[in-house]
Design an enzyme around this catalytic site. Structure first.
Site, short mmCIF file in Angstrom:
data_model
loop_
_atom_site.label_atom_id
_atom_site.label_comp_id
_atom_site.label_asym_id
_atom_site.label_seq_id
_atom_site.Cartn_x
_atom_site.Cartn_y
_atom_site.Cartn_z
N VAL A 277 0.84 -1.21 0.09
CA VAL A 277 -0.04 0.08 0.12
C VAL A 277 0.77 1.15 0.01
CG1 VAL A 277 -1.66 1.35 1.28
CG2 VAL A 277 -1.85 -1.09 1.23
N ALA A 278 2.05 1.20 0.87
CA ALA A 278 2.99 2.49 0.68
C ALA A 278 3.42 2.81 -0.40
CB ALA A 278 3.90 2.13 2.14
N ILE A 280 2.76 2.01 -3.50
CA ILE A 280 1.82 2.51 -4.52
C ILE A 280 1.64 4.03 -4.17
CG2 ILE A 280 -0.48 2.22 -5.72
CD1 ILE A 280 -0.76 -0.54 -4.70
N GLU A 282 -0.85 6.40 -4.25
CA GLU A 282 -2.10 6.58 -4.44
C GLU A 282 -2.36 8.10 -4.52
OE1 GLU A 282 -2.15 5.71 -0.04
OE2 GLU A 282 -0.94 4.84 -1.85
N ASP A 324 -2.07 29.67 -36.71
CA ASP A 324 -2.61 30.11 -37.87
C ASP A 324 -1.97 31.74 -37.73
OD1 ASP A 324 -4.78 30.99 -39.65
OD2 ASP A 324 -5.97 31.76 -38.09
N ASN A 697 3.15 6.94 4.74
CA ASN A 697 2.53 7.05 3.50
C ASN A 697 1.51 8.04 3.24
OD1 ASN A 697 2.22 5.84 0.69
ND2 ASN A 697 0.28 5.00 1.53
N ASP A 701 4.41 11.51 3.13
CA ASP A 701 4.44 11.88 1.93
C ASP A 701 3.54 12.63 1.45
OD1 ASP A 701 6.52 9.65 1.61
OD2 ASP A 701 4.98 8.23 0.97
#
Length: 866
Positions: A277-278, A280, A282, A324, A697, A701
């Site tokens: 989990v950490a 990844i 998220e 243009d 996490n 983070d």
């Protein structure tokens, strides 16, 4: 089918029609055969399908798995946060996909609701959707042309085709077939196109194409394509797939090693899942969305409105900007640049000031001036009148002694306009003033001046080479106004009095923007409906063309090239003139096939396919059509090319900050993995509990990582080449940084753990946990710049970062020194000496990264000097 090249007799035979139209039975049969005259959609996705497509993204699937794992562990907070991120991202994606379909609706809204037709000689109004090929339609000023038509009778009819062709001038239509050749849409003067509007006159025309077979229908087909994938989406997809495999392998290894060492299966299972989990990131999709939204908000203040958030990041990877000309690179305002007066003395006594040319410019026009001072009329005539007005010749004032008493309006065959003015102070003498193309005027000159035509042509060519549109003025006097205003009789034996050279001048800021563009490694390309000479002259003034190797290509020249031939030379072409919608799309596709990321600007319906299929489509906010805006990713509120360069700078900054976040989050995750992985090899217990990993996490983070979105741009951001679109997000040393700094974090953490255990300190796990937290905070400060020291960029240049650090440190102190959280996190309060020791040890990471930047700078300097 080249309807514009066919004789009218052949068209009537092909459709079995006459000037009186077809009968009702034939119309019904053809309606069944050709279908309704309407723009069709491709099969629409249902709302459920749109939502499902958003949830099938690989990174989103990883997040769903992470939410399930968090739920199994029992961490409800983490589960709620991850699910919230999933819902927000899915909602943003759904809204973008839903809004993209509005481009088709805007095309439909351009179509006429009804049409006036002749069937069996009887005039009737029918729904425009029931028009069929062979129908005869009646058109007059104010009508929207309901299908593609070929005119067979016209009475000074003019059509505004700017939305379809990019041409700002109204086009006068003529039923005559055109000589064999390649014609851009704007040059097909005997055709009318679905969705364009009649501004003057009236006419009759045969319907030759309906529905999706019209030029508007072809454009609809071209924008019914899948959205292009942005560089970031491509890189994150690749990143997510690789990351999931690596995490799975590492967690499995850690689980096996722990189990073999005698740790309980449940403990190792929870630790491995927590680590997964950490590992990844998220918060990454949320960070990307926040960073892009933050950039979009800033860009709006600089006149760039972002319709699709990924466009902000795509700008940072752009290698070509196809722009243009009119209104974007130029002012969209015809301006007189140069005048040339002949040495004629024959009519010197007519005007008191003896400036015949200026008087002619002021008198020979149909321009009106409103009370607010705004000029109304054709852009060319407004430029001429404005020039005379600036020279103190006001039309309203000089018409008092020289009132207009008659005129012969401009038409496309004569290419002239003539006005006749009474001279009040003379015996009924009349002045004839004629304005028109110089080649036409030369044939109308008196015998004396015809001898001087070679001299005049030299001067005209000088102006033309500068890209000027050249108009001539001639005059003569009559003793009385003729009863029959015959142009062939009146527009003869004229005396040329001068030329006027005009151009839509380049924006001053666009010249600087082009220079910045090139300095940033981006190649600017001009795409215009203008003629070759004019386009080339403007491109040279702007610096788009700067060497003999830079090519100018017309639409007809492009049509003769095979795709292989064109792809070989596409990187050398700097200007495209007189191109059609399919060719604009072809240009984009050719550049993309050479691995370029292409930004395309446009304002008309004709630009919509290229805008939609470019890596980033940029529509004009002032002069842009609704179709072009709906097909675009970004809208320029000021129609200014310089705004694109500001947007590119923001795009690069945002992408840099996203990379910094990935570097920060992945290095921290790497540190956690290394700490848990290495501990058993040194005979140490697992340094972190599952709840510690989740805390790092979520808090350590999260807040500092999100604050990186506010990081100012690097000093050299517009002096470096665009990031290579082929490179993945771990290129340019990022992967190495993540591994070695993560390894150092892990080593520092278990070194702190080993030291504390050696001293029989019962706080060893709290100290290891705190070192890892503070190491990441030191790391985030060090990576705020990839090249300059923190001491150079300044501690206070990113205030949100300071706030995030203070909150994170406060939260860490809260769980260390609050008994309630001590029990939850299974940690103990640290003494002042222990706390200072953990801070000192964790600072190693900050100094190591600062040293890395210094070493890189020294190596780069040595390479530069050698």
């Amino acid at each position: 089918m080249n309807w514009h090249l066919l004789p009218l007799s052949e068209i009537t035979q092909l459709f079995n029609t006459t000037p009186n139209g077809i009968d009702q039975v034939t119309a019904s049969e053809r309606l069944n055969e050709y279908g309704k005259n309407q723009i069709e959609d491709t099969k629409k996705k249902s709302v459920f399908q749109m939502i499902l497509s958003q949830l099938s993204d690989f990174m989103i699937l990883i997040l769903i798995v992470a939410a399930i794992i968090s739920g199994i562990i029992g961490d409800v907070t983490d589960t709620i946060i991850i699910l919230s991120i999933i819902i927000i991202n899915a909602a943003v994606g759904f809204i973008q996909e839903y809004r993209a379909e509005k481009a088709m609706e805007a095309l439909k809204n351009m179509a006429a609701n009804s049409a006036r037709v002749l069937r069996e000689g009887k005039m009737m109004d029918i729904p425009a959707t029931e028009l069929v090929p062979g129908d005869v339609v009646l058109l007059e000023a104010g009508n929207i042309i309901p299908a593609d038509v070929r005119f067979f009778e016209t009475h000074q009819i003019k059509v505004d085709e700017s939305a379809l062709t990019g041409e700002s001038n109204n086009v006068e239509k003529d039923p005559e077939e055109l000589p064999e050749g390649n014609y851009a849409l704007g040059d097909q003067t005997n055709m009318g196109f679905k969705g364009t509007s009649v501004t003057n006159g009236r006419g009759l025309a045969y319907v030759v194409a309906t529905g999706m077979q019209t030029e508007l229908g072809h454009i609809a087909k071209m924008i019914q394509t899948d959205e292009t994938t942005t560089p970031l989406q491509k890189r994150l997809a690749s990143f997510g797939k690789r990351l999931s495999v690596v995490i799975l392998i590492i967690c499995t290894i850690i689980f096996i090693i722990g189990w073999l060492r005698g740790e309980s299966v449940l403990t190792m299972l929870i630790t491995s899942i927590s680590l997964a989990v950490a590992a990844i990131p998220e918060a990454l999709p949320a960070l990307v969305t926040i960073a892009l939204a933050f950039g979009a908000k800033k860009l709006a203040k600089h006149n760039a409105l972002i319709r699709k958030l990924p466009a902000v990041e795509t700008l940072g990877s752009v290698t070509y900007i196809c722009s243009d000309k009119t209104g974007t690179l130029t002012l969209n305002k015809m301006t007189v640049q140069e005048i040339f007066e002949t040495s004629d003395t024959k009519h010197n006594t007519v005007f008191e000031e003896k400036n015949k040319l200026l008087h002619a410019m002021a008198l020979n026009n149909d321009v009106l001036k409103e009370e607010n001072g705004k000029w109304l009329g054709d852009s060319t005539e407004v430029a001429l009148v404005q020039y005379a007005f600036d020279k103190n010749l006001n039309r309203a004032e000089i018409e008092i002694p020289f009132p207009r008493i008659a005129e012969i309006p401009f038409d496309s065959k004569r290419k002239c306009m003539t006005t006749m003015h009474q001279i009040r102070n003379s015996d009924a003498e009349i002045i004839v003033l004629t304005k028109g193309g110089v080649d036409v005027l030369f044939d109308k000159l008196n015998a004396d001046q015809k001898m001087l035509i070679p001299e005049f042509e030299n001067k005209v060519n000088e102006m033309a080479e500068k890209g000027y549109r050249v108009l001539g003025y001639a005059m003569k006097t009559l003793s009385a106004l003729p009863q029959n205003l015959d142009s062939e009789e009146i527009e003869t034996e004229l005396t040329l009095i001068g030329f006027v050279g005009m151009i839509d001048p380049p924006r001053e800021e666009a010249r600087q923007a082009v220079s910045e563009c090139k300095e940033a490694g981006i190649i600017p390309v001009m795409i215009t409906g203008d003629h070759k000479l004019t386009a080339k002259a403007i491109a040279i003034k702007l610096g788009i063309i700067s060497s003999e190797e830079d090519l100018v290509l017309t639409g007809s020249e492009l049509a003769e090239l095979t795709q292989i031939e064109f792809v070989k030379m596409v990187e050398r072409v700097r200007v495209y003139a007189r191109v059609n919608p399919e060719q604009k799309l072809r240009i984009i596709t050719a550049l993309q096939s050479k691995n370029h990321f292409v930004a395309m600007t446009g304002d008309g319906v004709n630009d919509a396919p290229a805008l939609k299929n470019a890596d980033i489509g940029i529509a004009m906010g002032i002069n842009g059509t609704e179709v072009s805006k709906e097909a675009s990713h970004m809208i320029l509120l000021d129609d200014n090319f310089a705004t694109i360069i500001v947007a590119v700078k923001h795009g690069r900054k945002i992408f840099d900050n996203i990379l910094k976040f990935i570097k920060y989050i992945m290095t921290g995750n790497s540190g956690e993995i290394w700490a848990i992985f290495l501990a058993p090899f040194f005979g140490l217990p697992i340094p972190l509990l599952a709840i510690h990993i989740l805390w790092i996490n979520l808090v350590t983070d999260g807040l500092p990582g999100l604050a990186l979105a506010s990081e100012p741009s690097e000093a050299n951001i517009m002096q470096r080449v665009p990031r290579n679109p082929k490179e993945n997000i771990f290129s340019d040393g990022m992967a190495v940084h993540i591994l070695w700094v993560g390894f150092l974090m892990g080593v520092v953490t278990i070194a702190m753990q080993a030291y504390a255990i050696h001293l029989a300190n019962s706080h060893w796990q709290t100290m290891a946990f705190t070192v890892l937290c503070f190491s990441q905070l030191g790391h985030v400060m060090a990576i705020r710049s990839g090249r300059d020291s923190l001491f150079k960029i300044g501690f206070f240049s990113n205030k949100p970062m300071l706030i995030a650090l203070l909150i994170t440190i406060s939260l860490q102190f809260m769980i260390i020194y609050t008994p309630f959280f001590n029990d939850i996190f299974k940690i103990q309060p640290l003494t002042l000496q222990e706390l200072l020791l953990t801070v000192a040890v964790s600072s190693i990471i900050f100094w190591a990264v600062e040293l890395e930047k210094l070493i890189k700078k020294v190596i780069k300097l040595k390479k530069y000097n050698s």
